[in-house]
Scaffold this motif. Structure first.
Motif, PDB file in Angstrom:
ATOM      1  N   ALA A 122       0.829  -1.210   0.000  1.00 49.36           N
ATOM      2  CA  ALA A 122       0.000   0.000   0.000  1.00 49.36           C
ATOM      3  C   ALA A 122       0.861   1.256   0.000  1.00 49.36           C
ATOM      4  CB  ALA A 122      -0.940  -0.005   1.205  1.00 49.36           C
ATOM      5  N   LEU A 123       1.953   1.245   0.764  1.00 47.96           N
ATOM      6  CA  LEU A 123       2.870   2.399   0.762  1.00 47.96           C
ATOM      7  C   LEU A 123       3.483   2.609  -0.618  1.00 47.96           C
ATOM      8  CD1 LEU A 123       4.889   2.333   4.118  1.00 47.96           C
ATOM      9  CD2 LEU A 123       3.407   4.147   3.249  1.00 47.96           C
ATOM     10  N   ALA A 124       3.929   1.523  -1.210  1.00 47.76           N
ATOM     11  CA  ALA A 124       4.525   1.625  -2.553  1.00 47.76           C
ATOM     12  C   ALA A 124       3.510   2.186  -3.549  1.00 47.76           C
ATOM     13  CB  ALA A 124       5.026   0.254  -3.006  1.00 47.76           C
ATOM     14  N   LEU A 125       2.295   1.683  -3.514  1.00 51.98           N
ATOM     15  CA  LEU A 125       1.263   2.170  -4.429  1.00 51.98           C
ATOM     16  C   LEU A 125       0.918   3.629  -4.152  1.00 51.98           C
ATOM     17  CD1 LEU A 125      -1.037  -0.974  -4.565  1.00 51.98           C
ATOM     18  CD2 LEU A 125       0.287  -0.003  -6.457  1.00 51.98           C
ATOM     19  N   TYR A 126       0.909   4.030  -2.897  1.00 46.87           N
ATOM     20  CA  TYR A 126       0.624   5.427  -2.571  1.00 46.87           C
ATOM     21  C   TYR A 126       1.719   6.344  -3.113  1.00 46.87           C
ATOM     22  CZ  TYR A 126      -0.102   9.730   0.016  1.00 46.87           C
ATOM     23  OH  TYR A 126      -0.283  11.047   0.339  1.00 46.87           O
ATOM     24  N   TYR A 127       2.973   5.970  -2.915  1.00 43.68           N
ATOM     25  CA  TYR A 127       4.068   6.820  -3.395  1.00 43.68           C
ATOM     26  C   TYR A 127       4.164   6.840  -4.914  1.00 43.68           C
ATOM     27  CZ  TYR A 127       5.614   7.737   1.321  1.00 43.68           C
ATOM     28  OH  TYR A 127       5.665   8.158   2.616  1.00 43.68           O
ATOM     29  N   LEU A 128       3.743   5.749  -5.559  1.00 45.70           N
ATOM     30  CA  LEU A 128       3.777   5.700  -7.018  1.00 45.70           C
ATOM     31  C   LEU A 128       2.601   6.436  -7.657  1.00 45.70           C
ATOM     32  CD1 LEU A 128       4.837   1.974  -7.593  1.00 45.70           C
ATOM     33  CD2 LEU A 128       6.212   4.028  -8.032  1.00 45.70           C
ATOM     34  N   THR A 129       1.444   6.416  -7.010  1.00 42.38           N
ATOM     35  CA  THR A 129       0.236   6.963  -7.638  1.00 42.38           C
ATOM     36  C   THR A 129      -0.324   8.206  -6.961  1.00 42.38           C
ATOM     37  OG1 THR A 129      -1.252   5.612  -6.290  1.00 42.38           O
ATOM     38  CG2 THR A 129      -0.449   4.631  -8.360  1.00 42.38           C
ATOM     39  N   ASP A 130       0.023   8.418  -5.699  1.00 41.38           N
ATOM     40  CA  ASP A 130      -0.497   9.521  -4.895  1.00 41.38           C
ATOM     41  C   ASP A 130      -2.030   9.459  -4.755  1.00 41.38           C
ATOM     42  OD1 ASP A 130       0.141  11.653  -3.216  1.00 41.38           O
ATOM     43  OD2 ASP A 130      -0.389  13.130  -4.749  1.00 41.38           O
ATOM     44  N   ILE A 131      -2.566   8.233  -4.812  1.00 38.44           N
ATOM     45  CA  ILE A 131      -4.001   8.033  -4.639  1.00 38.44           C
ATOM     46  C   ILE A 131      -4.272   7.844  -3.144  1.00 38.44           C
ATOM     47  CG2 ILE A 131      -5.985   6.534  -5.162  1.00 38.44           C
ATOM     48  CD1 ILE A 131      -4.595   5.905  -7.843  1.00 38.44           C
ATOM     49  N   HIS A 132      -5.201   8.645  -2.613  1.00 40.48           N
ATOM     50  CA  HIS A 132      -5.458   8.715  -1.172  1.00 40.48           C
ATOM     51  C   HIS A 132      -5.834   7.363  -0.540  1.00 40.48           C
ATOM     52  CE1 HIS A 132      -6.429  10.549   2.647  1.00 40.48           C
ATOM     53  NE2 HIS A 132      -7.622   9.980   2.609  1.00 40.48           N
ATOM     54  N   ILE A 133      -6.595   6.531  -1.247  1.00 39.37           N
ATOM     55  CA  ILE A 133      -7.041   5.262  -0.660  1.00 39.37           C
ATOM     56  C   ILE A 133      -5.857   4.382  -0.273  1.00 39.37           C
ATOM     57  CG2 ILE A 133      -7.304   4.015  -2.849  1.00 39.37           C
ATOM     58  CD1 ILE A 133      -9.557   3.640   0.259  1.00 39.37           C
ATOM     59  N   PHE A 134      -4.743   4.493  -0.993  1.00 42.64           N
ATOM     60  CA  PHE A 134      -3.571   3.686  -0.646  1.00 42.64           C
ATOM     61  C   PHE A 134      -2.929   4.167   0.653  1.00 42.64           C
ATOM     62  CE2 PHE A 134      -3.572   2.881  -5.349  1.00 42.64           C
ATOM     63  CZ  PHE A 134      -4.014   1.568  -5.235  1.00 42.64           C
ATOM     64  N   LYS A 135      -3.043   5.465   0.930  1.00 39.37           N
ATOM     65  CA  LYS A 135      -2.565   5.988   2.213  1.00 39.37           C
ATOM     66  C   LYS A 135      -3.433   5.434   3.344  1.00 39.37           C
ATOM     67  CE  LYS A 135      -1.833  10.223   4.877  1.00 39.37           C
ATOM     68  NZ  LYS A 135      -1.990  11.678   4.925  1.00 39.37           N
ATOM     69  N   VAL A 136      -4.745   5.441   3.141  1.00 37.32           N
ATOM     70  CA  VAL A 136      -5.671   4.906   4.141  1.00 37.32           C
ATOM     71  C   VAL A 136      -5.377   3.424   4.385  1.00 37.32           C
ATOM     72  CG1 VAL A 136      -8.098   4.390   4.621  1.00 37.32           C
ATOM     73  CG2 VAL A 136      -7.457   6.598   3.610  1.00 37.32           C
ATOM     74  N   LEU A 137      -5.165   2.677   3.302  1.00 35.44           N
ATOM     75  CA  LEU A 137      -4.854   1.253   3.438  1.00 35.44           C
ATOM     76  C   LEU A 137      -3.517   1.043   4.154  1.00 35.44           C
ATOM     77  CD1 LEU A 137      -6.058  -0.111  -0.019  1.00 35.44           C
ATOM     78  CD2 LEU A 137      -7.063  -0.581   2.237  1.00 35.44           C
ATOM     79  N   ALA A 138      -2.527   1.860   3.818  1.00 41.28           N
ATOM     80  CA  ALA A 138      -1.220   1.747   4.464  1.00 41.28           C
ATOM     81  C   ALA A 138      -1.335   1.994   5.965  1.00 41.28           C
ATOM     82  CB  ALA A 138      -0.222   2.720   3.833  1.00 41.28           C
TER      83      ALA A 138
END
Length: 187
Positions: A21-37
């Protein structure tokens, strides 16, 4: 699946999910990945820290707590409280990481009382450590997630503190009777 294996599995899976989730958040900057992380991170924290605390206390104490220490004494009001909440009816339905520690066929009542003291300490430390997750709200925000996970984890551990104290309240009279019998049988 035994509780210890569940804790290890949840720790490993939540750590992997946190990393993804962290990797996906840093790659996409999509908020849901931050919430998941954050969600996977709090799950990892609560499970992994409990594993570490349990392992450490087991190594240090080795089920040899001093059952006479004031901290472990059962207060008169506790017995009434345990009866009121029906601990006797539900305690056997709760998971136990090391059921062999609680076997009266393998251990004396005093050894079992020592185990209850050690387990109580582990769960009390876990209650305090649960509050440590609140620090995650400082860099990440989302205080409600951290607060609710800390509250749930702390309350869950308090159930085990209550169980250990209840079990010890039943073991101590047995220990006293055994000691009295041994004293009478001595020449």
């Amino acid at each position: 699946m035994p509780p210890l294996k569940i804790m290890k599995t949840v720790s490993a899976v939540s750590f992997i999910a946190l990393a993804a989730a962290l990797a996906l958040y840093y790659l996409t900057d999509i908020h849901i990945f931050k919430v998941l992380a954050i969600s996977f991170g709090t799950v990892f924290y609560h499970f992994y820290v409990r594993l570490i605390v349990g392992i450490y206390i087991d190594k240090v104490k080795q089920n040899r707590a001093d059952i006479t220490r004031p901290w472990y004494r059962i207060r008169p009001w506790e017995t009434r409280f345990y009866k009121r909440i029906g601990v006797k009816n539900w305690k056997d339905k709760m998971p136990t990481s090391f059921p062999e520690y609680y076997d009266l066929r393998k251990h004396s009542p005093e050894e079992l009382a020592q185990v209850t003291c050690q387990s109580e300490i582990i769960h009390e430390i876990n209650v305090l450590i649960s509050a440590g997750a609140l620090l995650g709200a400082i860099p990440f925000g989302m205080f409600p997630v951290f607060f609710l996970s800390s509250l749930a984890a702390g309350c869950f551990d308090m159930i085990f503190v209550v169980m250990q104290r209840f079990n010890r309240s039943r073991l101590l009279p047995l220990i006293e009777r055994q000691r009295a019998m041994e004293a009478r049988n001595k020449p």
